[in-house]
Design an enzyme around this catalytic site. Structure first.
Site, short mmCIF file in Angstrom:
data_model
loop_
_atom_site.label_atom_id
_atom_site.label_comp_id
_atom_site.label_asym_id
_atom_site.label_seq_id
_atom_site.Cartn_x
_atom_site.Cartn_y
_atom_site.Cartn_z
N HIS A 37 -12.04 -10.58 16.37
CA HIS A 37 -13.04 -11.39 17.08
C HIS A 37 -13.31 -10.81 18.48
O HIS A 37 -14.45 -10.77 18.93
CB HIS A 37 -12.52 -12.82 17.28
CG HIS A 37 -12.33 -13.60 16.02
ND1 HIS A 37 -11.10 -13.97 15.56
CD2 HIS A 37 -13.23 -14.09 15.13
CE1 HIS A 37 -11.23 -14.65 14.45
NE2 HIS A 37 -12.51 -14.73 14.15
N GLN A 61 -18.55 -25.28 4.84
CA GLN A 61 -18.37 -24.02 4.12
C GLN A 61 -17.03 -23.94 3.39
O GLN A 61 -16.71 -22.93 2.78
CB GLN A 61 -18.54 -22.82 5.05
CG GLN A 61 -17.43 -22.62 6.07
CD GLN A 61 -17.77 -21.51 7.05
OE1 GLN A 61 -18.58 -21.67 7.95
NE2 GLN A 61 -17.17 -20.34 6.87
N LYS A 149 -15.21 -7.50 7.61
CA LYS A 149 -14.22 -7.99 6.64
C LYS A 149 -14.90 -8.97 5.69
O LYS A 149 -14.55 -9.05 4.53
CB LYS A 149 -13.04 -8.65 7.34
CG LYS A 149 -11.95 -9.04 6.34
CD LYS A 149 -10.73 -9.57 7.01
CE LYS A 149 -10.92 -10.98 7.50
NZ LYS A 149 -11.14 -11.96 6.42
N ASP A 150 -15.87 -9.73 6.23
CA ASP A 150 -16.64 -10.65 5.40
C ASP A 150 -17.96 -9.96 5.02
O ASP A 150 -19.03 -10.36 5.44
CB ASP A 150 -16.90 -11.94 6.18
CG ASP A 150 -15.61 -12.66 6.51
OD1 ASP A 150 -14.96 -13.19 5.60
OD2 ASP A 150 -15.22 -12.67 7.70
N GLN A 153 -20.62 -12.04 3.41
CA GLN A 153 -21.20 -12.97 4.40
C GLN A 153 -22.26 -12.24 5.24
O GLN A 153 -23.33 -12.79 5.52
CB GLN A 153 -20.10 -13.52 5.29
CG GLN A 153 -20.60 -14.32 6.48
CD GLN A 153 -19.50 -15.03 7.23
OE1 GLN A 153 -19.08 -16.09 6.80
NE2 GLN A 153 -19.05 -14.49 8.34
N ILE A 176 -10.78 -4.82 11.79
CA ILE A 176 -9.62 -4.39 12.60
C ILE A 176 -8.36 -4.71 11.79
O ILE A 176 -8.26 -5.81 11.20
CB ILE A 176 -9.58 -5.12 13.96
CG1 ILE A 176 -10.88 -4.89 14.73
CG2 ILE A 176 -8.38 -4.67 14.79
CD1 ILE A 176 -11.04 -3.52 15.33
#
Ligand code: PAF
Length: 284
Positions: A37, A61, A149-150, A153, A176
C-alpha cells in the site's frame, strides 16, 4: 495529513484542490496497510500534489460474512504510516456514510468476471465496482492507484473506467513480496505460524509454472503440475490455479505469440484465503 470522515468533506477537499490547479491522486484501501500500500502512496506522491488514501473495509465486496468480520482493522497504525509516505488526506468513512441507503445498481463485467475471483466470490466485483465508483465520484482524482496482486480487480476497474468514462488514469503497481516470496497482503496478519511457514509455496508454485510457460509447456500441463504440487502440502487447500490471457483473463489452451500470460491462484491456508499471480511474456 487531514482526516476526512464524510463524503461532503472529501468532495469539498478535492474541489478546492482542483480549483487551485492541483493534481489529485487516490489510493483506495481497506486498511491493515503494508509496504504494498505504501508503495501506491509513494507512487501517487511522485505524480500528484494531493494524495488521498481511503480506508474502508467495504462490506458489499465480501461474499463471506466471517471473512468480513475477521478482516484486520488497524486504523490508528494505518494513519501513522500514511503521513510519512506522502499522504495528504485520509478518508475514513463509516458504513452508513458510504452507503446511506442499500444499493440496487448491479454491475456485470461479462467474461472478465466469470473466471477466477469473480467465479469463486459471487458478487465480489459488484461490490468493488460500487465502492470504487463512489470513491471516484467523491474524490474526482486525476489518477487512482491499485496493486497488481489483485490483477483481475485492476482489469475490472479499467473496464469500469472505460465503460463509464471516468476522467482519470488507472496506475497499477507491482506486487511487493516478503523476503521468502510471499505476496504482501493484509490477510497475512491472520496466518498462524504453521500457515505462514507454508505460505511461500504459493509463489514458488507460480514461479515454477512461469518457467514452464516460458519453456512452452502447454497450459493444461502447467495447471495440472501446479495443482498437484499445491495439493501435496497438507496446510494448503487450493481453490483455483489458472493460466490465462493477461488482458482478457480467459483461460488458455495454447499460447498466442505477442500476448502476455498471467498465472493466478487462490488457496486457503489455516482458514485464510490468499491470492497471488505472476506475469509471463510481452514485456512482463
Ligand atoms: O483492493 C482493495 O483493497 C479493495 O478491493 C478496494 C479497491 C480498496 C475496494 O474496496
Amino acid at each position: 495529513m487531514q482526516i476526512l470522515t464524510t463524503a461532503a468533506g472529501l468532495q469539498a477537499y478535492t474541489e478546492q484542490a482542483r480549483r487551485a490547479g492541483k493534481r489529485v491522486g487516490l489510493v483506495p484501501t481497506m486498511g491493515a496497510l503494508h509496504a504494498g500500500h505504501l508503495q501506491l502512496v509513494q507512487a501517487a506522491r511522485a505524480d500528484c500534489d494531493e494524495v488521498i488514501a481511503s480506508l474502508f473495509v467495504n462490506p458489499t465486496q465480501f461474499n463471506n460474512a466471517e471473512d468480513f468480520r475477521l478482516y484486520p482493522r488497524l486504523p490508528e497504525a494505518d494513519a501513522a504510516l500514511l503521513a510519512p509516505a506522502g499522504c495528504t488526506a485520509l478518508f475514513v468513512p463509516s458504513v452508513p456514510e458510504m452507503y446511506p441507503q442499500p444499493t440496487v445498481l448491479r454491475f456485470d463485467f461479462g467474461a472478465l468476471e466469470q473466471v477466477m475471483e469473480g467465479a469463486h466470490r459471487p458478487g465480489h466485483f459488484n461490490g468493488v465496482a460500487t465502492v470504487v465508483s463512489k470513491l471516484f465520484h467523491l474524490a474526482r482524482p486525476h489518477r487512482a492507484y491499485f496493486g497488481q496482486k489483485d490483477w483481475q480487480q485492476v482489469a475490472v476497474i479499467r473496464q469500469l473506467v472505460a465503460d463509464l468514462s471516468f476522467d482519470l488514469e488507472i496506475v497499477a503497481c507491482p506486487t511487493i513480496r516478503e523476503a521468502d516470496g510471499l505476496a504482501m497482503s493484509s490477510r497475512n496478519l491472520r496466518l498462524g505460524a504453521d500457515a505462514r511457514a507454508a505460505a511461500p509455496l504459493l509463489h514458488q508454485v507460480l514461479e515454477a509454472a512461469a518457467e514452464h510457460v516460458r519453456q512452452g509447456v502447454l497450459p493444461a500441463q502447467v495447471r495440472a503440475d501446479a495443482e498437484r504440487t499445491l495439493a501435496h502440502e497438507p496446510l494448503v487447500t487450493p481453490e483455483y490455479f489458472e493460466v490465462a490471457d493477461a488482458q482478457t483473463l480467459q483461460p488458455l489452451e495454447k499460447y498466442v505469440t505477442g500476448r502476455a500470460v498471467v498465472l493466478c491462484l487462490a488457496a486457503h491456508l489455516g482458514g485464510v484465503r490468499l491470492i497471488d499471480n505472476v506475469m509471463v511474456g510481452a514485456g512482463a
